[in-house]
Design a protein around this motif. Structure first.
Motif, PDB file in Angstrom:
ATOM      1  N   ALA A 202      33.620  20.676 -31.545  1.00 39.65           N
ATOM      2  CA  ALA A 202      33.795  21.183 -32.908  1.00 39.65           C
ATOM      3  C   ALA A 202      32.462  21.415 -33.599  1.00 39.65           C
ATOM      4  CB  ALA A 202      34.646  20.201 -33.727  1.00 39.65           C
ATOM      5  N   GLU A 203      31.483  20.594 -33.270  1.00 38.78           N
ATOM      6  CA  GLU A 203      30.172  20.695 -33.914  1.00 38.78           C
ATOM      7  C   GLU A 203      29.217  21.637 -33.179  1.00 38.78           C
ATOM      8  OE1 GLU A 203      28.955  16.625 -34.098  1.00 38.78           O
ATOM      9  OE2 GLU A 203      30.210  16.172 -35.856  1.00 38.78           O
ATOM     10  N   GLY A 204      29.671  22.218 -32.080  1.00 34.92           N
ATOM     11  CA  GLY A 204      28.844  23.165 -31.341  1.00 34.92           C
ATOM     12  C   GLY A 204      27.749  22.519 -30.510  1.00 34.92           C
ATOM     13  N   THR A 205      27.896  21.233 -30.202  1.00 36.03           N
ATOM     14  CA  THR A 205      26.862  20.525 -29.439  1.00 36.03           C
ATOM     15  C   THR A 205      27.326  20.181 -28.021  1.00 36.03           C
ATOM     16  OG1 THR A 205      27.631  18.397 -30.319  1.00 36.03           O
ATOM     17  CG2 THR A 205      25.873  19.526 -31.529  1.00 36.03           C
ATOM     18  N   TYR A 206      28.466  20.733 -27.602  1.00 33.02           N
ATOM     19  CA  TYR A 206      29.039  20.366 -26.305  1.00 33.02           C
ATOM     20  C   TYR A 206      28.053  20.579 -25.154  1.00 33.02           C
ATOM     21  CZ  TYR A 206      32.399  20.057 -22.453  1.00 33.02           C
ATOM     22  OH  TYR A 206      33.051  19.691 -21.299  1.00 33.02           O
ATOM     23  N   GLY A 207      27.454  21.763 -25.088  1.00 32.85           N
ATOM     24  CA  GLY A 207      26.529  22.065 -23.999  1.00 32.85           C
ATOM     25  C   GLY A 207      25.336  21.123 -23.982  1.00 32.85           C
ATOM     26  N   LYS A 208      24.821  20.809 -25.141  1.00 28.69           N
ATOM     27  CA  LYS A 208      23.672  19.909 -25.243  1.00 28.69           C
ATOM     28  C   LYS A 208      24.039  18.505 -24.780  1.00 28.69           C
ATOM     29  CE  LYS A 208      20.423  17.995 -28.654  1.00 28.69           C
ATOM     30  NZ  LYS A 208      20.023  18.003 -30.095  1.00 28.69           N
ATOM     31  N   VAL A 209      25.210  18.028 -25.186  1.00 28.99           N
ATOM     32  CA  VAL A 209      25.637  16.683 -24.796  1.00 28.99           C
ATOM     33  C   VAL A 209      25.940  16.629 -23.302  1.00 28.99           C
ATOM     34  CG1 VAL A 209      27.388  14.895 -25.130  1.00 28.99           C
ATOM     35  CG2 VAL A 209      26.497  16.163 -27.102  1.00 28.99           C
ATOM     36  N   LEU A 210      26.593  17.666 -22.770  1.00 34.11           N
ATOM     37  CA  LEU A 210      26.878  17.715 -21.329  1.00 34.11           C
ATOM     38  C   LEU A 210      25.586  17.700 -20.525  1.00 34.11           C
ATOM     39  CD1 LEU A 210      28.822  17.969 -18.964  1.00 34.11           C
ATOM     40  CD2 LEU A 210      28.809  20.458 -19.315  1.00 34.11           C
ATOM     41  N   SER A 211      24.602  18.453 -20.993  1.00 35.72           N
ATOM     42  CA  SER A 211      23.314  18.480 -20.308  1.00 35.72           C
ATOM     43  C   SER A 211      22.664  17.093 -20.314  1.00 35.72           C
ATOM     44  CB  SER A 211      22.388  19.491 -20.987  1.00 35.72           C
ATOM     45  OG  SER A 211      21.133  19.538 -20.346  1.00 35.72           O
ATOM     46  N   MET A 212      22.778  16.403 -21.435  1.00 31.99           N
ATOM     47  CA  MET A 212      22.223  15.052 -21.526  1.00 31.99           C
ATOM     48  C   MET A 212      22.914  14.101 -20.549  1.00 31.99           C
ATOM     49  SD  MET A 212      22.323  12.448 -24.785  1.00 31.99           S
ATOM     50  CE  MET A 212      24.078  12.180 -24.539  1.00 31.99           C
ATOM     51  N   LEU A 213      24.251  14.194 -20.473  1.00 29.99           N
ATOM     52  CA  LEU A 213      24.995  13.334 -19.567  1.00 29.99           C
ATOM     53  C   LEU A 213      24.741  13.706 -18.107  1.00 29.99           C
ATOM     54  CD1 LEU A 213      28.443  13.125 -21.415  1.00 29.99           C
ATOM     55  CD2 LEU A 213      26.626  11.408 -21.352  1.00 29.99           C
ATOM     56  N   SER A 214      24.305  14.933 -17.884  1.00 30.98           N
ATOM     57  CA  SER A 214      23.984  15.378 -16.526  1.00 30.98           C
ATOM     58  C   SER A 214      22.591  14.935 -16.100  1.00 30.98           C
ATOM     59  CB  SER A 214      24.073  16.904 -16.441  1.00 30.98           C
ATOM     60  OG  SER A 214      25.353  17.363 -16.832  1.00 30.98           O
ATOM     61  N   GLY A 215      21.834  14.386 -17.037  1.00 32.39           N
ATOM     62  CA  GLY A 215      20.482  13.945 -16.720  1.00 32.39           C
ATOM     63  C   GLY A 215      19.478  15.070 -16.754  1.00 32.39           C
ATOM     64  N   HIS A 216      19.825  16.170 -17.422  1.00 31.14           N
ATOM     65  CA  HIS A 216      18.915  17.331 -17.504  1.00 31.14           C
ATOM     66  C   HIS A 216      18.103  17.290 -18.815  1.00 31.14           C
ATOM     67  CE1 HIS A 216      21.983  19.548 -14.769  1.00 31.14           C
ATOM     68  NE2 HIS A 216      21.232  18.721 -14.100  1.00 31.14           N
TER      69      HIS A 216
END
Length: 216
Positions: A202-216
């Motif tokens: 909803a906040e438009g941060t999905y890609g950023k958070v997924l990348s963080m959880l991916s270790g990127h």
């Protein structure tokens, strides 16, 4: 309060350290064990009016390795099918109460997955969907459906009991109990530490958070 689990030595320790708490051996992957637990609880503790579905396993999987399939199957059986079986077994007892609740424990990873644990994430997303449907179906009953959505917490899941990135267990439990007390009608219990996952899309941060959880 009745605490159920598979490890008898842990149940014995809980009984010793916390007088007044009853324990019960239960394996949610075994329908016979669930049936026995249901019979025992409803006959011995007929006043029981809250079911907490907290059983779960979380293991890393390499989806390119065919040998990882048993991990996926065990995770689905424990996390998802176990919750559905427990709800199915105890709902007839709960709907007969004037005030009752089913509490399903989800995960912030149901909203943004940790790629290292794909089936765990998928089961928790399914728990969220199941809880939503269950809540609607029970609207005309006395049973409230609550989903508790933890962030990363210092438990033995994935060996994160000493992780500085995980929330201390005592802090998590304290915040959850406060929210349950101050938001008695809430369908979801969200501590502050999980909101960046819950609201990422909803906040438009999905890609950023997924990348963080991916270790990127």
């Amino acid at each position: 309060m009745i605490v159920a689990g598979r490890r008898t030595e842990l149940l014995d320790r809980i009984t010793t350290e916390h007088p007044g708490i009853e324990t019960l051996v239960l394996d949610v992957t075994d329908p016979a064990s669930i049936a026995h637990a249901h019979k025992t609880v409803t006959s011995t503790y007929p006043e029981m009016n809250v079911l907490v579905n907290n059983a779960g396993i979380m293991l890393a999987e390499n989806l390119l390795d065919a040998g990882s399939l048993p991990i996926a199957e065990d995770t689905v059986t424990t996390n998802l099918l176990g919750t559905i079986r427990m709800a199915n077994a105890f709902l007839p007892h709960l709907v007969a109460k004037d005030n009752a609740a089913v509490v399903n424990v989800g995960s912030g990873l149901e909203f943004v997955p940790l790629p290292a644990t794909p089936t765990y994430n998928a089961t928790k997303a399914a728990i969220h969907s199941f809880s939503e449907s269950l809540r609607v179906q029970l609207t005309e009953t006395s049973v409230q459906v609550i989903e508790v959505v933890p962030p990363s917490v210092r438990t033995t899941l994935m060996g994160q009991q000493d992780s500085e990135q995980a929330m201390p267990l005592e802090d998590f439990l304290s915040e959850v109990m406060t929210l349950l007390g101050t938001q008695p009608d809430a369908g979801e219990i969200l501590v502050e530490n999980v909101k960046f996952l819950r609201h990422a899309e909803a906040e438009g941060t999905y890609g950023k958070v997924l990348s963080m959880l991916s270790g990127h």
